[in-house]
Design a protein around this motif. Structure first.
Motif, short mmCIF file in Angstrom:
data_model
loop_
_atom_site.label_atom_id
_atom_site.label_comp_id
_atom_site.label_asym_id
_atom_site.label_seq_id
_atom_site.Cartn_x
_atom_site.Cartn_y
_atom_site.Cartn_z
N ASN A 138 0.84 -1.18 0.00
CA ASN A 138 0.00 0.00 0.00
C ASN A 138 0.89 1.25 0.00
O ASN A 138 2.07 1.17 0.34
N VAL A 139 0.33 2.36 -0.43
CA VAL A 139 1.16 3.55 -0.64
C VAL A 139 0.51 4.80 -0.05
O VAL A 139 -0.69 4.83 0.20
N TYR A 140 1.33 5.83 0.13
CA TYR A 140 0.84 7.19 0.40
C TYR A 140 1.58 8.10 -0.58
O TYR A 140 2.50 7.66 -1.28
N VAL A 141 1.17 9.37 -0.63
CA VAL A 141 1.80 10.32 -1.56
C VAL A 141 2.92 11.07 -0.85
O VAL A 141 2.67 11.83 0.09
N HIS A 142 4.13 10.86 -1.33
CA HIS A 142 5.28 11.58 -0.77
C HIS A 142 5.36 13.00 -1.32
O HIS A 142 5.70 13.95 -0.60
N GLN A 143 5.02 13.14 -2.59
CA GLN A 143 5.15 14.44 -3.25
C GLN A 143 4.25 14.43 -4.49
O GLN A 143 4.09 13.39 -5.13
N SER A 144 3.72 15.58 -4.84
CA SER A 144 3.01 15.67 -6.11
C SER A 144 3.25 17.06 -6.67
O SER A 144 3.50 18.02 -5.94
N LYS A 145 3.23 17.14 -8.00
CA LYS A 145 3.45 18.45 -8.62
C LYS A 145 3.01 18.46 -10.07
O LYS A 145 3.00 17.42 -10.74
N LEU A 146 2.63 19.65 -10.49
CA LEU A 146 2.46 19.90 -11.90
C LEU A 146 3.80 20.38 -12.43
O LEU A 146 4.37 21.35 -11.91
N ASN A 147 4.35 19.67 -13.42
CA ASN A 147 5.54 20.17 -14.10
C ASN A 147 5.10 20.72 -15.45
O ASN A 147 4.68 19.96 -16.32
N THR A 148 5.19 22.02 -15.58
CA THR A 148 4.76 22.64 -16.83
C THR A 148 6.00 22.96 -17.65
O THR A 148 7.01 23.43 -17.13
N LYS A 149 5.93 22.64 -18.92
CA LYS A 149 7.04 22.94 -19.82
C LYS A 149 6.43 23.62 -21.05
O LYS A 149 6.04 22.98 -22.02
N HIS A 150 6.36 24.94 -20.94
CA HIS A 150 5.62 25.71 -21.94
C HIS A 150 6.34 25.76 -23.29
O HIS A 150 7.57 25.77 -23.36
N ALA A 151 5.54 25.80 -24.32
CA ALA A 151 6.05 25.87 -25.69
C ALA A 151 7.08 26.98 -25.84
O ALA A 151 6.86 28.12 -25.44
N MET A 152 8.23 26.62 -26.37
CA MET A 152 9.30 27.54 -26.76
C MET A 152 10.01 28.23 -25.59
O MET A 152 10.97 28.96 -25.83
N VAL A 153 9.56 28.03 -24.38
CA VAL A 153 10.28 28.62 -23.24
C VAL A 153 10.59 27.59 -22.14
O VAL A 153 11.44 27.85 -21.29
N GLY A 154 9.90 26.45 -22.16
CA GLY A 154 10.08 25.46 -21.09
C GLY A 154 11.53 25.01 -21.01
O GLY A 154 12.14 24.69 -22.01
N ASP A 155 12.05 24.98 -19.81
CA ASP A 155 13.48 24.73 -19.63
C ASP A 155 13.76 23.25 -19.35
O ASP A 155 12.85 22.46 -19.19
N TRP A 156 15.01 22.91 -19.27
CA TRP A 156 15.41 21.51 -19.19
C TRP A 156 15.65 21.06 -17.76
O TRP A 156 15.65 21.85 -16.82
N TRP A 157 15.82 19.73 -17.61
CA TRP A 157 16.17 19.10 -16.34
C TRP A 157 17.42 18.27 -16.58
O TRP A 157 17.46 17.42 -17.47
N ALA A 158 18.42 18.48 -15.77
CA ALA A 158 19.66 17.72 -15.89
C ALA A 158 19.46 16.27 -15.45
O ALA A 158 18.48 15.95 -14.77
N TRP A 159 20.39 15.41 -15.81
CA TRP A 159 20.33 14.00 -15.41
C TRP A 159 20.38 13.86 -13.89
O TRP A 159 21.26 14.43 -13.23
N HIS A 160 19.46 13.12 -13.34
CA HIS A 160 19.45 12.90 -11.90
C HIS A 160 18.64 11.65 -11.56
O HIS A 160 17.96 11.08 -12.41
N GLN A 161 18.74 11.26 -10.31
CA GLN A 161 17.87 10.24 -9.72
C GLN A 161 17.03 10.94 -8.67
O GLN A 161 17.56 11.68 -7.83
N ASP A 162 15.74 10.69 -8.66
CA ASP A 162 14.87 11.36 -7.68
C ASP A 162 15.19 10.92 -6.25
O ASP A 162 15.16 11.73 -5.32
N PHE A 163 15.45 9.64 -6.10
CA PHE A 163 15.61 9.10 -4.75
C PHE A 163 16.80 9.73 -4.01
O PHE A 163 16.78 9.82 -2.77
N THR A 164 17.80 10.18 -4.75
CA THR A 164 18.93 10.85 -4.11
C THR A 164 18.45 12.03 -3.26
O THR A 164 18.90 12.23 -2.13
N PHE A 165 17.52 12.80 -3.83
CA PHE A 165 16.97 13.95 -3.11
C PHE A 165 16.14 13.47 -1.91
O PHE A 165 16.26 14.00 -0.81
N TRP A 166 15.31 12.47 -2.15
CA TRP A 166 14.39 12.03 -1.09
C TRP A 166 15.15 11.34 0.05
O TRP A 166 14.76 11.45 1.21
N HIS A 167 16.20 10.64 -0.30
CA HIS A 167 17.01 9.98 0.72
C HIS A 167 17.83 11.01 1.50
O HIS A 167 17.79 11.06 2.73
#
Lengths: 275, 275
Positions: free
Chosen positions: A87-116
């Protein structure tokens, strides 16, 4: 909604699984409309890009019955439970918006590094369900994934000495990491090293998670991922729900991030679960 | 090396043409090695990105017998002459380097807008041959092109009032436009408007000019193009030669850009040409 043996195997082998067209066009339209309303609010949960465009909006369900329902929708919840085998609960939720012609990038990462490291999450028994609110193609910044990269645990990240929290505490540090990550990969707090990406991509290649609006990408907390900026005239918005196993609750840490980034409400989402 | 009727028609319809594997692997290796030597030189011809990585190096043939020969190589020169239907000279040449995981993006633009407005080039009887020094794939920032967009002349660009040359003259303005274009599309002096890109991409789509190392992309001075940053662990370097018709020589303008950006040496490259 029950995943097949093959889908389970694919996920555990690759670290991700795309389920196409889980949500109908009408449902996506409602989510998009609600998103446009939500991201107007100027508050700490909203993260802007250098251009001024909205990049992320955390915990949209706090002010939206629609997103509160999506989080509990069995089409995403049941696969998450099946993939995490608990069974699960929600640790985090978000809208990630990447708008046409201006939406920026995300570098290579692992999410769990941040959460840990920053939230005290013990194990990578966690995944994110990314609900596509737009068709996602080669040109509007799809998520890039290195298949199988989740199986090696937490990879080493670049020297983060210069990126440590300053006297202004977590929020400044977080704002910096989330907002100013455009051209300098170093701006993301924990990024993966080039040699590591090169070695993994050489062995496993890179997969671009293209899919129509209404599809859902489930990806493991440890899988290597990134995404390009959006040069196309087509938006690439998404709603991301991070489901964590109820047996993987956060440990006590000093200077925790706020609830809207790392929730400590561990109430299981599904009642009477039978696994 | 003579283009077929179909290739000529494709170019005139689409505004670009890819010829695969024109240069052999050994030739590409020599060009890459020479490139690494050339871009070490700290001089005004070298343009850096915000990250400090080299973005462009203008007129590499000035200090390189190898690149001087490439410019005159019939495999690129003859198609250029055939496509422009006239003898040619080199208006501009440059190495565009897009290093693995740090190479930055280029906003949507038309090249001829710069050459017409800033260099006094009368007509778009000009094209660029882009020689691929690396395999170019979906992930290392391939050039994106809107087919057919060259047929509408110079499109309107955003308001450039704030981006006009300041008291420091062309060089500062040029450095600004070339160096600081990362997350803000407005940083490129003449960028195409979102509505225009949206209309054209909606009608014609976007093409990603992927091809192996040694291939050559010929593209029209007026075709809409852009490219993403390079998130992959694979470099994407290229040598670009802009051939201009000898009947399209630059007019006199005040405050001209320097020779290494806009050459006024109109000596035809091919002798005894028979068209």
């Amino acid at each position: 909604m029950k995943l097949s043996e093959k889908q389970l195997n694919d996920y555990h082998r690759d670290g991700f699984l795309v389920l196409q067209d889980l949500f109908a066009a009408g449902e996506v339209a409602v989510m998009l409309q609600e998103m446009e309303r939500i991201i107007q609010e100027d508050c700490p949960r909203r993260i802007l890009e250098k251009s001024g465009a909205v990049r992320s909006f955390f915990a949209p369900e706090a002010g939206s019955g629609i997103y509160a329902r999506v989080i509990r929708d069995e089409r995403v919840l049941l696969p998450a439970i099946q993939l995490l085998n608990n069974n699960v609960y929600v640790h985090q939720s978000k809208l990630n918006t990447k708008h046409a012609m201006v939406g920026d990038w995300w570098a290579w990462h692992q999410d769990f590094t941040f959460w840990h490291n920053d939230d005290g999450m013990p194990r990578p028994d966690v995944l994110t369900a990314m609900i596509y609110l737009n068709d996602t193609n080669e040109f509007n910044g799809p998520m890039l994934i290195i298949p199988g990269s989740h199986r090696d645990g937490i990879a080493s990240t670049g020297d983060t000495d210069e990126k440590e929290d300053d006297a202004n505490g977590w929020f400044n540090a977080y704002q910096n990491s989330a907002t100013y990550m455009s051209a300098l990969t170093a701006d993301l707090k924990y990024t993966l090293e080039k040699d590591n990406i090169k070695r993994w991509a050489g062995r496993k290649g890179i997969v671009s998670a293209k899919a129509p609006a209404g599809s859902v990408l489930f990806f493991h907390g440890n899988v290597f991922h990134a995404s390009s900026n959006n040069l196309s005239p087509w938006d690439r918005h998404a709603f991301l729900i991070t489901y964590n196993s109820i047996e993987n609750q956060l440990t006590d840490i000093s200077n925790p991030r706020p609830e809207f980034i790392a929730s400590r409400n561990y109430t299981p989402l599904l009642k009477n679960i039978q696994l």
